[in-house]
Design a protein around this motif. Sequence first.
Motif, mmCIF file in Angstrom:
data_model
loop_
_atom_site.group_PDB
_atom_site.id
_atom_site.type_symbol
_atom_site.label_atom_id
_atom_site.label_comp_id
_atom_site.label_asym_id
_atom_site.label_seq_id
_atom_site.Cartn_x
_atom_site.Cartn_y
_atom_site.Cartn_z
ATOM 1 N N VAL A 42 0.859 -1.179 0.000
ATOM 2 C CA VAL A 42 0.000 0.000 0.000
ATOM 3 C C VAL A 42 0.897 1.230 0.000
ATOM 4 O O VAL A 42 1.703 1.410 0.916
ATOM 5 N N LEU A 43 0.782 2.047 -1.041
ATOM 6 C CA LEU A 43 1.528 3.291 -1.125
ATOM 7 C C LEU A 43 0.674 4.383 -0.498
ATOM 8 O O LEU A 43 -0.412 4.680 -0.989
ATOM 9 N N LYS A 44 1.171 4.946 0.564
ATOM 10 C CA LYS A 44 0.414 5.945 1.307
ATOM 11 C C LYS A 44 0.700 7.343 0.771
ATOM 12 O O LYS A 44 1.653 7.570 0.053
ATOM 13 N N ARG A 45 -0.117 8.261 1.219
ATOM 14 C CA ARG A 45 0.022 9.645 0.786
ATOM 15 C C ARG A 45 1.261 10.285 1.393
ATOM 16 O O ARG A 45 1.781 9.846 2.400
ATOM 17 N N ASN A 46 1.676 11.354 0.736
ATOM 18 C CA ASN A 46 2.809 12.135 1.200
ATOM 19 C C ASN A 46 2.274 13.407 1.840
ATOM 20 O O ASN A 46 1.558 14.175 1.210
ATOM 21 N N ASN A 47 2.592 13.658 3.094
ATOM 22 C CA ASN A 47 2.017 14.768 3.843
ATOM 23 C C ASN A 47 2.443 16.146 3.359
ATOM 24 O O ASN A 47 1.868 17.147 3.776
ATOM 25 N N ILE A 48 3.435 16.222 2.483
ATOM 26 C CA ILE A 48 3.817 17.526 1.941
ATOM 27 C C ILE A 48 2.645 18.139 1.169
ATOM 28 O O ILE A 48 2.442 19.342 1.176
ATOM 29 N N PHE A 49 1.834 17.296 0.530
ATOM 30 C CA PHE A 49 0.691 17.802 -0.229
ATOM 31 C C PHE A 49 -0.427 18.296 0.690
ATOM 32 O O PHE A 49 -1.153 19.215 0.322
ATOM 33 N N LEU A 50 -0.546 17.716 1.864
ATOM 34 C CA LEU A 50 -1.513 18.219 2.835
ATOM 35 C C LEU A 50 -1.116 19.623 3.283
ATOM 36 O O LEU A 50 -1.957 20.524 3.363
ATOM 37 N N ALA A 51 0.164 19.829 3.531
ATOM 38 C CA ALA A 51 0.650 21.148 3.935
ATOM 39 C C ALA A 51 0.432 22.175 2.818
ATOM 40 O O ALA A 51 0.022 23.309 3.084
ATOM 41 N N ILE A 52 0.685 21.775 1.591
ATOM 42 C CA ILE A 52 0.458 22.679 0.450
ATOM 43 C C ILE A 52 -1.021 23.017 0.339
ATOM 44 O O ILE A 52 -1.388 24.172 0.108
ATOM 45 N N GLY A 53 -1.885 22.037 0.499
ATOM 46 C CA GLY A 53 -3.324 22.268 0.421
ATOM 47 C C GLY A 53 -3.811 23.233 1.493
ATOM 48 O O GLY A 53 -4.622 24.130 1.221
ATOM 49 N N ILE A 54 -3.319 23.077 2.713
ATOM 50 C CA ILE A 54 -3.712 23.972 3.807
ATOM 51 C C ILE A 54 -3.218 25.398 3.532
ATOM 52 O O ILE A 54 -3.948 26.373 3.743
ATOM 53 N N ALA A 55 -1.989 25.516 3.031
ATOM 54 C CA ALA A 55 -1.449 26.842 2.712
ATOM 55 C C ALA A 55 -2.265 27.517 1.607
ATOM 56 O O ALA A 55 -2.515 28.731 1.676
ATOM 57 N N THR A 56 -2.696 26.761 0.607
ATOM 58 C CA THR A 56 -3.478 27.366 -0.475
ATOM 59 C C THR A 56 -4.862 27.776 0.004
ATOM 60 O O THR A 56 -5.396 28.780 -0.481
ATOM 61 N N ILE A 57 -5.450 27.046 0.929
ATOM 62 C CA ILE A 57 -6.745 27.464 1.489
ATOM 63 C C ILE A 57 -6.578 28.803 2.208
ATOM 64 O O ILE A 57 -7.408 29.707 2.059
ATOM 65 N N PHE A 58 -5.509 28.933 2.977
ATOM 66 C CA PHE A 58 -5.245 30.188 3.665
ATOM 67 C C PHE A 58 -5.066 31.333 2.669
ATOM 68 O O PHE A 58 -5.627 32.416 2.841
ATOM 69 N N MET A 59 -4.291 31.104 1.599
ATOM 70 C CA MET A 59 -4.060 32.144 0.600
ATOM 71 C C MET A 59 -5.357 32.518 -0.119
ATOM 72 O O MET A 59 -5.610 33.708 -0.370
ATOM 73 N N ALA A 60 -6.185 31.547 -0.446
ATOM 74 C CA ALA A 60 -7.462 31.841 -1.098
ATOM 75 C C ALA A 60 -8.383 32.619 -0.161
ATOM 76 O O ALA A 60 -9.080 33.547 -0.594
ATOM 77 N N ALA A 61 -8.386 32.270 1.121
ATOM 78 C CA ALA A 61 -9.218 32.989 2.091
ATOM 79 C C ALA A 61 -8.775 34.444 2.218
ATOM 80 O O ALA A 61 -9.613 35.351 2.301
ATOM 81 N N MET A 62 -7.469 34.673 2.188
ATOM 82 C CA MET A 62 -6.974 36.053 2.243
ATOM 83 C C MET A 62 -7.364 36.817 0.972
ATOM 84 O O MET A 62 -7.670 38.008 1.022
ATOM 85 N N GLY A 63 -7.364 36.140 -0.163
ATOM 86 C CA GLY A 63 -7.795 36.772 -1.407
ATOM 87 C C GLY A 63 -9.274 37.138 -1.375
ATOM 88 O O GLY A 63 -9.669 38.226 -1.822
ATOM 89 N N ILE A 64 -10.089 36.264 -0.823
ATOM 90 C CA ILE A 64 -11.533 36.542 -0.708
ATOM 91 C C ILE A 64 -11.756 37.710 0.252
ATOM 92 O O ILE A 64 -12.587 38.587 0.001
ATOM 93 N N ARG A 65 -10.992 37.728 1.316
ATOM 94 C CA ARG A 65 -11.081 38.852 2.262
ATOM 95 C C ARG A 65 -10.713 40.156 1.568
ATOM 96 O O ARG A 65 -11.339 41.206 1.804
ATOM 97 N N LEU A 66 -9.710 40.108 0.700
ATOM 98 C CA LEU A 66 -9.301 41.291 -0.053
ATOM 99 C C LEU A 66 -10.422 41.767 -0.994
ATOM 100 O O LEU A 66 -10.657 42.967 -1.115
ATOM 101 N N ILE A 67 -11.113 40.819 -1.615
ATOM 102 C CA ILE A 67 -12.225 41.180 -2.508
ATOM 103 C C ILE A 67 -13.313 41.907 -1.723
ATOM 104 O O ILE A 67 -13.861 42.913 -2.190
ATOM 105 N N PHE A 68 -13.642 41.422 -0.530
ATOM 106 C CA PHE A 68 -14.658 42.098 0.285
ATOM 107 C C PHE A 68 -14.216 43.509 0.674
ATOM 108 O O PHE A 68 -15.045 44.396 0.855
ATOM 109 N N GLY A 69 -12.899 43.721 0.784
ATOM 110 C CA GLY A 69 -12.386 45.063 1.066
ATOM 111 C C GLY A 69 -12.454 45.972 -0.145
ATOM 112 O O GLY A 69 -12.582 47.190 -0.016
ATOM 113 N N LEU A 70 -12.348 45.384 -1.344
ATOM 114 C CA LEU A 70 -12.388 46.185 -2.571
ATOM 115 C C LEU A 70 -13.799 46.557 -2.995
ATOM 116 O O LEU A 70 -14.013 47.579 -3.653
ATOM 117 N N LEU A 71 -14.754 45.712 -2.662
ATOM 118 C CA LEU A 71 -16.137 45.933 -3.131
ATOM 119 C C LEU A 71 -16.988 46.523 -2.029
ATOM 120 O O LEU A 71 -16.796 46.203 -0.862
#
Length: 183
Positions: A12-41
């Motif tokens: 059984v080849l298991k997942r590599n946790n580096i991708f979990l860390a990348i996924g969490i970081a991208t969620i944070f970055m997207a949330a900050m972008g959405i927050r920025l949109i609410f500030g612009l509009l």
Amino acid sequence: MFELNQSENKIVLKRNNIFLAIGIATIFMAAMGIRLIFGLLPFEEGYTLSDVFGLIFVCVWILIVSGMGVFAFVTNSKKITINDEGIFCNTWFSKRNLEWTEIKDWGLSYCGQTRGEGNTYYLYFSKEQYPIKNECRKKLKGKMIKTFVIGSDYAEIVNEVIPFCASRTKVAPFIGKDKYHFL
């Protein structure tokens, strides 16, 4: 990286946790972008073309970052099981399987470098034969079962997984040479 179970005769080849860390970081970055949109509009009176361009840029940036996050989470959810019947790949969104008789090409192909980890390879299984690009890589295109092999996992895969698979198929594996690559 992998779990070898001799009693059940499977790997059984298991997942590599580096991708979990990348996924969490991208969620944070997207949330900050959405927050920025609410500030612009909504735009204030007298807005300019640069205000509209900034909003479009932030929206495109959020889409790209979100796509990267989805890719990272899907890659993290990937579980590949290799046994006497064939190869089975499960992710959150799909399930694929290949029987040993269907496999025409398989092995390790170089795909790049991971910062701080070393060379990165694809462990792949395919119904199609792919052309060899050089001693380290094949031109992999199309549908196949593949997973990332990062850094020191290369030796484990070559010593454990490749012999396990080679004993179940008559197709010879392609093993990309593990060497330093200049970028």
